[in-house]
Design a protein around this motif. Structure first.
Motif, PDB file in Angstrom:
ATOM      1  N   VAL A  58       0.837  -1.198   0.000  1.00 57.22           N
ATOM      2  CA  VAL A  58       0.000   0.000   0.000  1.00 57.22           C
ATOM      3  C   VAL A  58       0.876   1.255   0.000  1.00 57.22           C
ATOM      4  CG1 VAL A  58      -1.819   1.263   1.218  1.00 57.22           C
ATOM      5  CG2 VAL A  58      -1.867  -1.230   1.167  1.00 57.22           C
ATOM      6  N   GLU A  59       1.958   1.229   0.773  1.00 57.69           N
ATOM      7  CA  GLU A  59       2.873   2.374   0.777  1.00 57.69           C
ATOM      8  C   GLU A  59       3.557   2.524  -0.579  1.00 57.69           C
ATOM      9  OE1 GLU A  59       5.093   5.681   1.946  1.00 57.69           O
ATOM     10  OE2 GLU A  59       3.237   4.806   2.745  1.00 57.69           O
ATOM     11  N   THR A  60       3.905   1.416  -1.209  1.00 59.88           N
ATOM     12  CA  THR A  60       4.479   1.463  -2.554  1.00 59.88           C
ATOM     13  C   THR A  60       3.490   2.104  -3.535  1.00 59.88           C
ATOM     14  OG1 THR A  60       5.876  -0.479  -2.199  1.00 59.88           O
ATOM     15  CG2 THR A  60       5.331   0.057  -4.478  1.00 59.88           C
ATOM     16  N   THR A  61       2.214   1.728  -3.407  1.00 58.26           N
ATOM     17  CA  THR A  61       1.186   2.324  -4.257  1.00 58.26           C
ATOM     18  C   THR A  61       1.069   3.819  -3.995  1.00 58.26           C
ATOM     19  OG1 THR A  61      -0.069   0.255  -4.390  1.00 58.26           O
ATOM     20  CG2 THR A  61      -1.276   2.291  -4.824  1.00 58.26           C
ATOM     21  N   ARG A  62       1.062   4.195  -2.701  1.00 57.57           N
ATOM     22  CA  ARG A  62       0.963   5.630  -2.365  1.00 57.57           C
ATOM     23  C   ARG A  62       2.099   6.420  -3.012  1.00 57.57           C
ATOM     24  NH1 ARG A  62       2.893   9.646   0.340  1.00 57.57           N
ATOM     25  NH2 ARG A  62       4.714   8.422   0.988  1.00 57.57           N
ATOM     26  N   ILE A  95     -11.559  10.850   0.256  1.00 59.21           N
ATOM     27  CA  ILE A  95     -11.762   9.574  -0.420  1.00 59.21           C
ATOM     28  C   ILE A  95     -10.874   8.554   0.287  1.00 59.21           C
ATOM     29  CG2 ILE A  95     -11.531   8.253  -2.559  1.00 59.21           C
ATOM     30  CD1 ILE A  95     -11.876  10.851  -4.103  1.00 59.21           C
ATOM     31  N   ILE A  96     -11.481   7.464   0.755  1.00 60.79           N
ATOM     32  CA  ILE A  96     -10.747   6.384   1.412  1.00 60.79           C
ATOM     33  C   ILE A  96     -10.725   5.192   0.468  1.00 60.79           C
ATOM     34  CG2 ILE A  96     -10.686   4.793   3.365  1.00 60.79           C
ATOM     35  CD1 ILE A  96     -12.228   6.864   4.982  1.00 60.79           C
ATOM     36  N   ILE A  97      -9.525   4.683   0.203  1.00 59.60           N
ATOM     37  CA  ILE A  97      -9.378   3.541  -0.706  1.00 59.60           C
ATOM     38  C   ILE A  97      -8.671   2.406   0.023  1.00 59.60           C
ATOM     39  CG2 ILE A  97      -8.383   2.706  -2.873  1.00 59.60           C
ATOM     40  CD1 ILE A  97      -8.506   5.572  -3.916  1.00 59.60           C
ATOM     41  N   HIS A  98      -9.253   1.224  -0.047  1.00 62.07           N
ATOM     42  CA  HIS A  98      -8.635   0.011   0.486  1.00 62.07           C
ATOM     43  C   HIS A  98      -8.512  -0.983  -0.660  1.00 62.07           C
ATOM     44  CE1 HIS A  98      -8.014  -3.667   2.839  1.00 62.07           C
ATOM     45  NE2 HIS A  98      -7.687  -2.884   3.852  1.00 62.07           N
ATOM     46  N   LEU A  99      -7.342  -1.607  -0.791  1.00 60.95           N
ATOM     47  CA  LEU A  99      -7.093  -2.487  -1.938  1.00 60.95           C
ATOM     48  C   LEU A  99      -7.651  -3.895  -1.765  1.00 60.95           C
ATOM     49  CD1 LEU A  99      -3.422  -1.430  -2.770  1.00 60.95           C
ATOM     50  CD2 LEU A  99      -5.561  -0.537  -3.719  1.00 60.95           C
ATOM     51  N   LEU A 123      -4.090   0.194  -7.693  1.00 63.49           N
ATOM     52  CA  LEU A 123      -4.291   1.492  -8.324  1.00 63.49           C
ATOM     53  C   LEU A 123      -3.160   1.710  -9.302  1.00 63.49           C
ATOM     54  CD1 LEU A 123      -5.199   3.781  -5.297  1.00 63.49           C
ATOM     55  CD2 LEU A 123      -6.726   3.191  -7.176  1.00 63.49           C
ATOM     56  N   ARG A 124      -3.501   2.101 -10.537  1.00 66.96           N
ATOM     57  CA  ARG A 124      -2.480   2.357 -11.548  1.00 66.96           C
ATOM     58  C   ARG A 124      -2.717   3.719 -12.183  1.00 66.96           C
ATOM     59  NH1 ARG A 124      -3.534  -0.653 -15.694  1.00 66.96           N
ATOM     60  NH2 ARG A 124      -5.500  -1.454 -14.863  1.00 66.96           N
ATOM     61  N   VAL A 125      -1.625   4.338 -12.578  1.00 64.07           N
ATOM     62  CA  VAL A 125      -1.699   5.593 -13.322  1.00 64.07           C
ATOM     63  C   VAL A 125      -1.691   5.250 -14.805  1.00 64.07           C
ATOM     64  CG1 VAL A 125      -0.607   7.817 -13.779  1.00 64.07           C
ATOM     65  CG2 VAL A 125      -0.426   6.778 -11.499  1.00 64.07           C
ATOM     66  N   VAL A 126      -2.761   5.620 -15.521  1.00 64.77           N
ATOM     67  CA  VAL A 126      -2.862   5.300 -16.947  1.00 64.77           C
ATOM     68  C   VAL A 126      -3.255   6.548 -17.728  1.00 64.77           C
ATOM     69  CG1 VAL A 126      -3.494   2.896 -16.469  1.00 64.77           C
ATOM     70  CG2 VAL A 126      -5.296   4.603 -16.801  1.00 64.77           C
ATOM     71  N   GLU A 127      -3.029   6.489 -19.027  1.00 63.44           N
ATOM     72  CA  GLU A 127      -3.445   7.578 -19.912  1.00 63.44           C
ATOM     73  C   GLU A 127      -4.950   7.487 -20.157  1.00 63.44           C
ATOM     74  OE1 GLU A 127      -1.456   9.948 -20.760  1.00 63.44           O
ATOM     75  OE2 GLU A 127       0.392   9.017 -20.010  1.00 63.44           O
ATOM     76  N   ASP A 142      -9.864  -4.413  -9.366  1.00 59.74           N
ATOM     77  CA  ASP A 142     -10.024  -5.339  -8.241  1.00 59.74           C
ATOM     78  C   ASP A 142     -10.804  -6.583  -8.688  1.00 59.74           C
ATOM     79  OD1 ASP A 142     -10.340  -6.623  -5.841  1.00 59.74           O
ATOM     80  OD2 ASP A 142     -11.248  -4.932  -4.797  1.00 59.74           O
ATOM     81  N   PRO A 143     -10.097  -7.649  -9.094  1.00 58.00           N
ATOM     82  CA  PRO A 143     -10.780  -8.862  -9.567  1.00 58.00           C
ATOM     83  C   PRO A 143     -11.728  -9.474  -8.544  1.00 58.00           C
ATOM     84  CG  PRO A 143      -8.464  -8.892 -10.192  1.00 58.00           C
ATOM     85  CD  PRO A 143      -8.642  -7.742  -9.253  1.00 58.00           C
ATOM     86  N   ARG A 144     -11.347  -9.490  -7.271  1.00 54.72           N
ATOM     87  CA  ARG A 144     -12.173 -10.151  -6.261  1.00 54.72           C
ATOM     88  C   ARG A 144     -13.199  -9.218  -5.622  1.00 54.72           C
ATOM     89  NH1 ARG A 144      -7.864 -13.960  -2.921  1.00 54.72           N
ATOM     90  NH2 ARG A 144      -6.723 -14.745  -4.724  1.00 54.72           N
ATOM     91  N   ARG A 145     -13.046  -7.930  -5.828  1.00 59.30           N
ATOM     92  CA  ARG A 145     -13.979  -6.925  -5.324  1.00 59.30           C
ATOM     93  C   ARG A 145     -14.101  -6.917  -3.806  1.00 59.30           C
ATOM     94  NH1 ARG A 145     -18.578  -8.252  -9.331  1.00 59.30           N
ATOM     95  NH2 ARG A 145     -19.659  -8.691  -7.404  1.00 59.30           N
ATOM     96  N   PHE A 146     -12.977  -7.166  -3.099  1.00 61.43           N
ATOM     97  CA  PHE A 146     -12.986  -7.094  -1.640  1.00 61.43           C
ATOM     98  C   PHE A 146     -12.472  -5.749  -1.132  1.00 61.43           C
ATOM     99  CE2 PHE A 146     -12.554 -11.983  -1.071  1.00 61.43           C
ATOM    100  CZ  PHE A 146     -13.925 -12.112  -1.243  1.00 61.43           C
ATOM    101  N   GLY A 147     -12.102  -4.861  -2.045  1.00 56.61           N
ATOM    102  CA  GLY A 147     -11.613  -3.553  -1.651  1.00 56.61           C
ATOM    103  C   GLY A 147     -12.756  -2.578  -1.460  1.00 56.61           C
ATOM    104  N   SER A 148     -12.411  -1.284  -1.345  1.00 56.35           N
ATOM    105  CA  SER A 148     -13.447  -0.276  -1.148  1.00 56.35           C
ATOM    106  C   SER A 148     -12.964   1.089  -1.620  1.00 56.35           C
ATOM    107  CB  SER A 148     -13.867  -0.196   0.328  1.00 56.35           C
ATOM    108  OG  SER A 148     -12.755   0.133   1.145  1.00 56.35           O
TER     109      SER A 148
END
Length: 269
Positions: A7-11, A68-72, A78-82, A107-113
Motif C-alpha cells: 500500500v505504501e508502494t502504491t501511495r 476519499i478512502i481507498i482500500h485495496l 491502483l495504476r496511473v494510466v493515460e 479489483d478482480p475479487r472486489r474485496f476492496g473499497s
C-alpha cells in the motif's frame, strides 16, 4: 493481499500524479465492492487533492469538502494510466485527473473499497487502530507494555491492528524468523530485550520491502504497474518444507489464526 509495504508502494507511485492535482470527475463502473462505492463520488467536480496519505492499509485523499478512502482488499491495485487506455474487465473506478491522467482502481475479487467520508479520523475504520510500525511511537517500551500478561501467541498478537497496524502475515513471519522468536510463544513471556530486537526487525523488514516495491505473490502491482521484488528475499514465508537459510533444518508450516505460518524449529524458540 496487499499489506502495508504494498500500500505504501502504491501511495508513493501515485503521489506525483495525485497530490496538488485536481480530480476532474470520477467514473464508477462497478459499485459492488466490499462496501458499495459511495454515490457522492459521482458528484465530485474539479476537486483539488490537498494531500495523499496512508493510514494502516488505507489510502486517504484529502479534498476540500471531504475525503476519499481507498482500500485495496485482497487483490486490488491502483495504476496511473493515460485517458485512452482500454478499460479492463475488473477496472471498477477511475479518478479522472485534470491533466488527462487516470488513477484506475482494478479489483478482480472486489474485496476492496472506495468510500467518501466527511471526517476520516473519527470514522469507525480508524477509531481503534494502533500506532504505525515505522513511526517512533512504535517502540520496545510501547510493545512490551502492550504485551504484558498477554497469553496470545506473539504472531497473532503483532497482527492485531489494535496493537500495531500493518504487520501482515508475510512480514510477521519474516520478522519473527529474523528475531529468533517462535510464532506461538506467548507475547507476555517475551523479555524487553527480545521485544526490542523484534521491533527493530519489524521496522527493517517493512522498510526493505517498501524499498523493493513490496511482495508480489499473486497479483499485486504498484502504481506504475510493476510488481514488487521483496519475495526474492523471503526467508520463511511460502517456504514450508524447505531448508532453513541459516541452519538447513526443514522449515515447518502450521496454521495460526487461519493464516499460514512458517518457522524454523531450531532457530526460533
Amino acid at each position: 493481499m496487499p499489506e502495508l509495504p504494498e500500500v505504501e508502494t502504491t501511495r508513493r507511485g501515485i503521489h506525483p500524479y495525485v497530490e496538488h492535482n485536481t480530480i476532474r470527475s470520477v467514473t464508477i463502473r462497478e459499485r459492488r465492492l466490499r462496501w458499495p462505492v459511495s454515490d457522492e463520488l459521482t458528484t465530485l467536480s474539479m476537486a483539488l487533492v490537498h494531500k495523499l496519505e496512508r493510514r494502516a492499509k488505507y489510502l486517504i485523499l484529502h479534498l476540500p469538502k471531504g475525503y476519499i478512502i481507498i482500500h485495496l482488499g485482497m487483490s486490488g491495485n491502483l495504476r496511473v494510466v493515460e485517458n485512452n487506455t482500454p478499460i479492463g474487465k475488473h477496472d471498477h473506478v477511475d479518478l479522472n485527473m485534470n491533466d488527462g491522467k487516470i488513477i484506475r482502481y482494478n479489483d478482480p475479487r472486489r474485496f476492496g473499497s472506495v468510500l467518501w467520508v466527511k471526517d476520516w479520523e473519527s470514522h469507525s475504520l480508524f477509531s481503534k487502530l494502533g500506532p504505525e510500525p515505522l513511526e517512533a511511537s512504535f517502540n520496545a517500551d510501547y510493545l512490551h507494555k502492550q504485551a504484558k500478561d498477554k497469553t496470545t501467541g506473539i504472531k497473532q498478537f503483532i497482527m492485531d491492528n489494535k496493537n500495531v497496524v500493518g504487520v501482515g502475515n508475510i512480514y510477521a513471519n519474516e520478522a519473527l524468523f529474523l528475531s529468533g522468536i517462535h510464532p506461538k510463544r506467548p507475547a507476555g513471556k517475551l523479555s524487553k530485550k527480545r521485544i526490542s530486537k523484534f521491533v527493530d526487525h519489524i521496522k527493517k523488514t517493512l522498510e526493505t520491502a517498501i524499498t523493493q516495491g513490496g511482495t508480489t505473490l499473486k497479483d499485486f502491482v504498484g502504481g506504475d504497474g510493476k510488481p514488487g521484488y521483496f519475495q526474492q528475499q523471503l526467508k520463511v514465508y511460502g517456504r514450508g518444507g524447505q531448508p532453513c537459510t541459516e541452519c538447513k533444518t526443514t522449515l515447518k508450516e502450521i496454521r495460526l489464526g487461519q493464516r499460514s505460518t512458517v518457522y524454523c524449529p531450531k532457530c526460533q524458540h
